[in-house]
Design a protein around this motif. Structure first.
Motif, PDB file in Angstrom:
ATOM      1  N   UNK A  50       0.663  -1.267   0.039  1.00 53.00           N
ATOM      2  CA  UNK A  50      -0.113  -0.126   0.043  1.00 53.00           C
ATOM      3  C   UNK A  50       0.628   1.274  -0.086  1.00 53.00           C
ATOM      4  N   UNK A  51       2.245   1.309   0.251  1.00 54.57           N
ATOM      5  CA  UNK A  51       3.067   2.220   0.247  1.00 54.57           C
ATOM      6  C   UNK A  51       3.197   2.776  -1.329  1.00 54.57           C
ATOM      7  N   UNK A  52       2.989   1.938  -2.286  1.00 55.77           N
ATOM      8  CA  UNK A  52       3.216   2.604  -3.581  1.00 55.77           C
ATOM      9  C   UNK A  52       1.822   2.524  -4.230  1.00 55.77           C
ATOM     10  N   UNK A  53       1.381   3.595  -4.811  1.00 56.87           N
ATOM     11  CA  UNK A  53       0.204   3.444  -5.592  1.00 56.87           C
ATOM     12  C   UNK A  53      -0.038   2.565  -6.956  1.00 56.87           C
ATOM     13  N   UNK A  54      -1.075   1.919  -6.903  1.00 62.07           N
ATOM     14  CA  UNK A  54      -1.349   1.026  -7.960  1.00 62.07           C
ATOM     15  C   UNK A  54      -0.726   1.073  -9.525  1.00 62.07           C
TER      16      UNK A  54
END
Length: 619
Positions: free
Chosen positions: A470-474
């Protein structure tokens, strides 16, 4: 960490000391509040149970006296009291079981968490594999032996405390009820006061001694059984993890022979243990059966003389049973004690190994200095570095070099000269040797071995590892996959699979490069990280360090043709009689970048658009 002798194992502690240390660390550690509260609850409920048993003993006398006197009212009154005592006993027993289970579970949770943390800290889980005499199968010790070491400790401790308290509670009753026994030998006559107590002590003492003599081999047999079981389990796990390699070369017959031999060892040890158990069963069976008639037989002279009633005789029999049961705790629990000892020994051996590793970390050896130089520059530098094998033999005799931030350096050398071991030393995983390694901040470093590690869970979790997905956008995750030729995996980002089995090694290596695009470390270390890629895919991945990660320093090991084109200079490990030496080749000018190649599904036109998407996502 010290350059130490791996086989200098610590002097083993006595079993009593091991048990004391295991309990003291738990009840005096960070969880001591909850641990002591649970232990107090178990003790309080145990005392309540004993109080109910004492009242049952008195009820036993009154009930049989009511029968003997044919007193209907007293008989039914005693039946009512029996129902009340039974309900109280049931509630207390269930409550005590609940608190005891909570104590067992909490102790095990504390111990497993402690061992896992110490095992994983500083790469010890990796280093233990190189140490001779280190505790074998730590996974089995943490998952299985901790369970029995703690659960059986609570059960045995509660049983022992109960036996001691029951002994003190009923020995007085038995002494008072049994009265003196008049003994006459010719002209010599004397009385034995409280003779039933002495009979109980004699009965239990003989049983305990015979149990110890007959069951003593069970201790060693249980230790050998645990070792054999863990070795067989390890062989099964190893086969499962290496299933593809075994199947490809049709190695199943040889694996079956190995597994059969490992289990044959289990069977041999179990046969020894079962033989000891059968010998012990002869004693315990006879001992238990004799206990039903022995107290009545010994007390019968006073009953037949009219000195005691039937109720008192039954009360004496009940009290004698409680006293001997308390004294027979060792007899009844000897097999469990032998089994428990083997579990405690295995947990303690792992503790000893981790303690030895922890103590050795401050003894010198390779010194790692983390952070920038006094002038603020981030570098990777070797100063008088020597790297040894875990057995003390020299692997790299001399290494002096400095790599600046942003440089691209290739390390080459013959197989066995220590290239991968040098990387382990840089990562802080290889403690054996001497000299100094100056490293940049660890959070700025990323290591990529030949086979990337893919954790259990979703593909997004594997891509973002070790950070949460979840730290990195999809859209950033998708762009990274596409940039590395893995757009076919984009729809599967949320799927949970064994990705280390589903993906080919080439796909796993490209996924590791996509991981770099997310984390963007300032320092990247590659150890044959493109070995499974064809030349086109290798060129595509290495271009990342010219296009996407141009500011990142790159230190890589590789033998593939064309890799030097992506590096500024080369360091060579040259084999010598006393170990390899690190030498520098002439510094290269920035080489021309080879023409872009089409790599699998990645097409030249699409790469530019995907690069712009990545830059936009980062912005």
């Amino acid at each position: 960490m010290a350059d130490r002798e791996p086989d200098a194992a610590p002097v083993p502690e006595s079993f009593a000391r091991r048990v004391r240390n295991l309990a003291a660390q738990y009840f005096n550690g960070e969880e001591k509040g909850k641990a002591r509260l649970l232990a107090f609850g178990v003790l309080a409920l145990t005392l309540l149970q004993i109080g109910i048993q004492v009242r049952f003993n008195i009820w036993n006398r009154d009930f049989f006296n009511a029968l003997e006197s044919r007193d209907r009212g007293a008989f039914f009154g005693q039946m009512g009291l029996f129902v009340g005592l039974t309900l109280a006993s049931m509630v207390t027993a269930v409550a005590q079981l609940y608190v005891r289970q909570m104590l067992q579970l909490h102790w095990r949770e504390w111990l497993v968490t402690r061992l896992q943390r110490r095992w994983l800290e500083g790469g010890r889980h990796y280093q233990l594999g190189f140490l001779e005499g280190a505790a074998d199968n730590p996974d089995q010790r943490i998952s299985e032996n901790t369970r029995w070491a703690t659960a059986m400790a609570v059960d045995l401790a509660v049983g022992l405390i109960t036996s001691v308290l029951m002994l003190f509670s009923f020995v007085g009753i038995l002494w008072t009820l049994s009265g003196p026994l008049h003994v006459a030998f010719g002209a010599t006559e004397f009385d034995i006061p409280g003779y039933m107590v002495w009979a109980a002590l004699l009965y239990a003492g003989i049983g305990s001694f015979l149990t110890w003599r007959i069951g003593r081999p069970m201790v060693e047999a249980n230790v050998r059984r645990n070792l054999a079981e863990s070795d067989h389990r390890f062989a099964l796990v190893r086969l499962r993890e290496s299933g593809e390699g075994v199947a490809l070369i049709r190695g199943e017959p040889d694996e079956e022979r190995g597994l059969r031999q490992a289990f044959r060892h289990v069977v041999t040890v179990m046969q020894d243990l079962m033989r000891s158990e059968r010998r012990l069963m002869w004693l315990t069976s006879a001992y238990g059966m004799l206990l039903t008639v022995f107290p009545v037989l010994v007390a019968s002279p006073r009953y037949f003389s009219g000195a005691i009633t039937l109720g008192v005789l039954m009360q004496i029999s009940s009290a004698f049973g409680q006293v001997t049961t308390s004294l027979n705790w060792f007899v009844d629990n000897f097999p469990r004690l032998a089994d428990w000892r083997s579990h405690v020994e295995r947990v303690s051996e792992l503790e000893d190994t981790l303690e030895a590793e922890l103590a050795a970390e401050g003894e010198g050896g390779i010194t790692t200095e983390e952070g920038p130089l006094p002038d603020g520059r981030e570098v990777l530098a070797f100063r008088d570095l020597q790297i040894a094998q875990s057995d003390g033999s020299m692997l790299i005799a001399e290494a002096n070099a400095e790599i600046a931030a942003g440089e691209k350096v290739l390390i080459v050398g013959e197989s066995g000269t220590g290239k991968s071991t040098l990387f382990r030393a840089i990562a802080g995983l290889w403690p054996w040797g001497s000299g100094t390694i100056r490293i940049p901040p660890r959070e700025a470093m990323a290591f990529m071995p030949q086979r990337p590690y893919l954790p259990l869970g979703s593909l997004a979790g594997a891509l973002a590892y070790p950070q949460p997905a979840k730290r990195f956008p999809r859209h950033t995750q998708e762009a990274a996959l596409r940039r590395c030729g893995l757009e076919h995996l984009v729809p599967r980002l949320e799927e949970t699979e064994r990705w280390d089995r589903i993906l080919s090694l080439g796909e796993q290596q490209r996924l590791a490069f996509a991981r770099l695009l997310l984390h963007r470390p300032r320092w990247v270390f590659l150890d044959e990280a493109t070995a499974a890629l064809d030349e086109a895919n290798q060129d595509t991945m290495m271009r990342l360090f010219r296009e996407e990660l141009a500011e990142s320093a790159l230190v890589s090991i590789g033998h593939r043709p064309g890799l030097d084109a992506y590096h500024d200079r080369t360091l060579s490990l040259v084999r010598g009689a006393e170990g390899a030496r690190l030498t520098a080749r002439r510094r290269r000018q920035a080489p021309p970048v080879p023409p872009r190649r089409v790599a699998g599904p990645v097409i030249a036109a699409g790469q530019g658009a995907l690069r712009r998407l990545l830059r936009g996502a980062r912005g």
